[in-house]
Scaffold this active site. Structure first.
Site, mmCIF file in Angstrom:
data_model
loop_
_atom_site.group_PDB
_atom_site.id
_atom_site.type_symbol
_atom_site.label_atom_id
_atom_site.label_comp_id
_atom_site.label_asym_id
_atom_site.label_seq_id
_atom_site.Cartn_x
_atom_site.Cartn_y
_atom_site.Cartn_z
ATOM 1 N N TYR A 193 0.904 -1.234 -0.063
ATOM 2 C CA TYR A 193 -0.030 0.024 0.048
ATOM 3 C C TYR A 193 0.863 1.377 -0.002
ATOM 4 O O TYR A 193 2.039 1.355 0.801
ATOM 5 C CB TYR A 193 -1.035 0.097 1.196
ATOM 6 C CG TYR A 193 -1.679 1.218 1.562
ATOM 7 C CD1 TYR A 193 -1.668 2.231 2.297
ATOM 8 C CD2 TYR A 193 -2.641 1.440 0.402
ATOM 9 C CE1 TYR A 193 -2.418 3.223 2.458
ATOM 10 C CE2 TYR A 193 -3.570 2.546 0.686
ATOM 11 C CZ TYR A 193 -3.371 3.445 1.610
ATOM 12 O OH TYR A 193 -4.151 4.724 1.545
ATOM 13 N N ASP B 89 9.239 2.531 -0.450
ATOM 14 C CA ASP B 89 8.509 3.207 0.167
ATOM 15 C C ASP B 89 8.491 2.880 1.671
ATOM 16 O O ASP B 89 8.137 1.713 1.970
ATOM 17 C CB ASP B 89 6.902 2.730 -0.234
ATOM 18 C CG ASP B 89 5.884 3.369 0.638
ATOM 19 O OD1 ASP B 89 4.504 3.442 0.540
ATOM 20 O OD2 ASP B 89 6.036 4.155 1.688
ATOM 21 N N LYS C 128 4.983 9.561 8.712
ATOM 22 C CA LYS C 128 4.917 9.041 9.884
ATOM 23 C C LYS C 128 5.631 9.651 10.862
ATOM 24 O O LYS C 128 5.548 10.555 11.365
ATOM 25 C CB LYS C 128 4.701 7.442 9.971
ATOM 26 C CG LYS C 128 3.360 7.056 8.954
ATOM 27 C CD LYS C 128 3.077 5.633 8.966
ATOM 28 C CE LYS C 128 2.295 4.995 7.926
ATOM 29 N NZ LYS C 128 0.909 5.254 8.369
HETATM 30 P P1 KE4 Z 1 -0.605 8.459 4.275
HETATM 31 O O1 KE4 Z 1 -1.161 9.013 3.128
HETATM 32 O O2 KE4 Z 1 -1.813 7.885 4.967
HETATM 33 O O3 KE4 Z 1 0.203 9.568 5.226
HETATM 34 O O4 KE4 Z 1 0.488 7.341 3.832
HETATM 35 C C1 KE4 Z 1 0.184 6.666 2.969
HETATM 36 C C2 KE4 Z 1 1.155 5.234 3.171
HETATM 37 C C3 KE4 Z 1 2.173 5.292 2.257
HETATM 38 N N1 KE4 Z 1 3.085 3.846 2.229
HETATM 39 C C4 KE4 Z 1 3.128 3.336 3.247
HETATM 40 C C5 KE4 Z 1 3.876 2.166 3.384
HETATM 41 C C6 KE4 Z 1 1.834 3.351 4.325
HETATM 42 O O5 KE4 Z 1 1.661 2.522 5.274
HETATM 43 C C7 KE4 Z 1 0.934 4.275 4.109
HETATM 44 C C8 KE4 Z 1 -0.213 4.594 5.295
HETATM 45 N N2 KE4 Z 1 -0.293 3.612 6.262
HETATM 46 C C9 KE4 Z 1 -1.642 3.248 6.742
HETATM 47 C C10 KE4 Z 1 -1.896 2.229 7.582
HETATM 48 N N3 KE4 Z 1 -1.489 0.910 7.160
HETATM 49 C C11 KE4 Z 1 -2.245 4.636 7.296
HETATM 50 C C12 KE4 Z 1 -3.666 4.461 7.718
HETATM 51 C C13 KE4 Z 1 -4.931 5.020 6.983
HETATM 52 O O6 KE4 Z 1 -4.983 4.490 5.939
HETATM 53 O O7 KE4 Z 1 -5.691 5.847 7.742
#
Ligand code: KE4
Length: 431
Positions: free
Chosen positions: A145, A240, A268
């Site tokens: 993801y 990523d 994060k």
């Molecule tokens: P954000 O756009 O949510 O800040 O980051 C996206 C993202 C990109 N790459 C990786 C490896 C990630 O895990 C994420 C976001 N992680 C999720 C939890 N698995 C965020 C939680 C959510 O979507 O509310």
């Protein structure tokens, strides 16, 4: 959450004006057939919901809370910065300080640009890779993801997988045709993709340690293989590290595995809980970005002084406390407790951990890719386990397709209590 709790009343109100009652789908607890509690306050490894329930937290706001919630150094830094204004729209000194820290800490990063989310970081890195190579196609892997970027919402993990929509509506077919999605840990499929169209592949993007379909690991040599094949074909390798960055090691997974990508997406932890993302890498690639280069990328609040102050305070505190060593100690204690509880419950489980990231698969089969993770998530055992833990004061991610997070504020007594709850939950799932 009982029907007459304040959380349930708030959720009903939220659903009237916010889609699904949440601002991010994973928070909706749909995968565990429930509805979310609302948090009033958080401190250390604990959350307190609006009904006064206290929980030991292993979601850690999905990764940023590596020190725990409301750590004093971060609160003080943000408070001080806020007194001087919350956004300037011009450069501020914090931006250079955090850029210098990231360049010093992350082995492959020579230049960096701040953005406001992990999604922005991966989206910008993909555009930059396409602009730098003049190519269109991107390879991603099933279950990884990378945020809700149109071109990467294909066979995606995390919330997309949780809600069974790995291929989101609204993404034009034309976009999806530019994305080649392959199973993780299968070098032959990557070889075939490059043999078929390597000259049009701009980049390969992956979570070096996939953590959005549960947590699983690259097989020995797999990351080195991806590094080699992308270099041989003039494609870029993008890690990523939004989740693994500054968490699995000071320099992230690329330090842990000794494999240097061309670009890295981050987020994060570097925001200390405030909205921050970043992408960086080879200077010759990053120099293609506007205003010097032809690849446009921008953001009103990128490099926001409060977010930079929060991230700097968190990262400096981790360094000061030798946080990665401490998190390994906490993780080792947690893992031995979980494995003992699994043995006592006499059940088939697979437990994966790297540093402060962990995942319990409800299957005795090994997990090396999305299909394995999906097979392990069958049968509904996770839902019963999740609710047993929540009722007993332990908050785990409300989906089998997420990763748990330990933080610096998880003390021995928190771990001991959690292991007791997990043991009871595993035993209950056997009855
Ligand atoms: P954000 O756009 O949510 O800040 O980051 C996206 C993202 C990109 N790459 C990786 C490896 C990630 O895990 C994420 C976001 N992680 C999720 C939890 N698995 C965020 C939680 C959510 O979507 O509310």
């Amino acid at each position: 959450m009982s029907g007459n709790s304040l959380s349930s009343k708030l959720y009903q109100s939220a659903c009237e004006i916010i889609p699904g009652g949440v601002n991010s789908p994973v928070r909706a607890f749909r995968n565990v057939d429930s509805s979310p509690f609302f948090v009033r306050a958080a401190k250390g490894c604990r959350l307190w919901d609006v009904d006064g329930n206290e929980l030991i937290d292993y979601v850690g706001t999905w990764g940023p809370a590596i020190l725990g919630h409301a750590p004093i150094p971060v609160i003080e830094a943000v408070s001080e910065a806020a007194k001087r204004g919350v956004s300037f729209g011009t450069p501020n000194p914090f931006e250079i300080e955090i850029a210098r820290l990231i360049v010093d800490w992350v082995p492959s990063v020579e230049k960096i640009r701040m953005v406001n989310s992990g999604t922005e970081a991966t989206m910008s890195a993909i555009r930059l890779a396409r602009g730098f190579t003049g190519r269109d196609k991107v390879i991603k892997f099933e279950g990884c993801y990378h945020g809700h970027v149109d071109s990467l919402l294909v066979a995606a993990g995390s919330g997309a997988l949780t809600h069974g929509e790995p291929d989101s509506a609204g993404v034009p077919h034309a976009f999806a045709t530019q994305t080649i999605t392959l199973p993780f840990n299968d070098p032959e499929r990557v070889e075939q993709a490059f043999a078929a169209g390597g000259d049009d592949i701009a980049a390969v993007i992956l979570e070096p340690i996939p953590a959005n379909a549960g947590l699983f690991f690259p097989r020995d040599g797999y990351l080195e293989f991806l590094r080699d094949i992308t270099a041989r074909h003039g494609s870029l390798l993008i890690f990523d590290e939004v989740m693994t960055g500054f968490r699995v090691a000071k320099g992230g997974a690329q330090e842990l595995y000794g494999v240097m990508p061309d670009l890295t997406a981050m987020g994060k932890v570097i925001g200390g809980g405030l909205p921050v993302g970043a992408f960086g890498g080879r200077a010759d690639i990053m120099d293609q970005l506007a205003p010097d280069g032809p690849v446009y990328q921008a953001g009103t609040l990128s490099g926001n002084p409060l977010a930079m102050a929060a991230g700097l305070a968190q990262l400096h505190e981790m360094e000061k406390q030798r946080g990665w060593q401490r998190l390994e100690e906490i993780g080792t204690m947690f893992e031995s407790g979980v494995r003992e509880a699994m043995a006592q419950a006499g059940c088939d489980y697979t437990f994966h951990r790297v540093g402060s990231m962990f995942c319990l698969f409800f299957s005795g089969e090994e997990v090396f890719n999305l299909d394995d993770a999906k097979a392990a998530a069958q049968g509904g055992a996770f839902k019963a386990f999740f609710h047993h833990c929540l009722k007993s004061g332990v908050f785990l991610a409300p989906s089998p397709y997420e990763t748990g997070f330990l933080c610096m504020a998880h003390a021995e007594e928190d771990i001991a209590r959690t292991i007791g709850v997990i043991g009871e939950a595993l035993a209950a799932s056997r009855r």
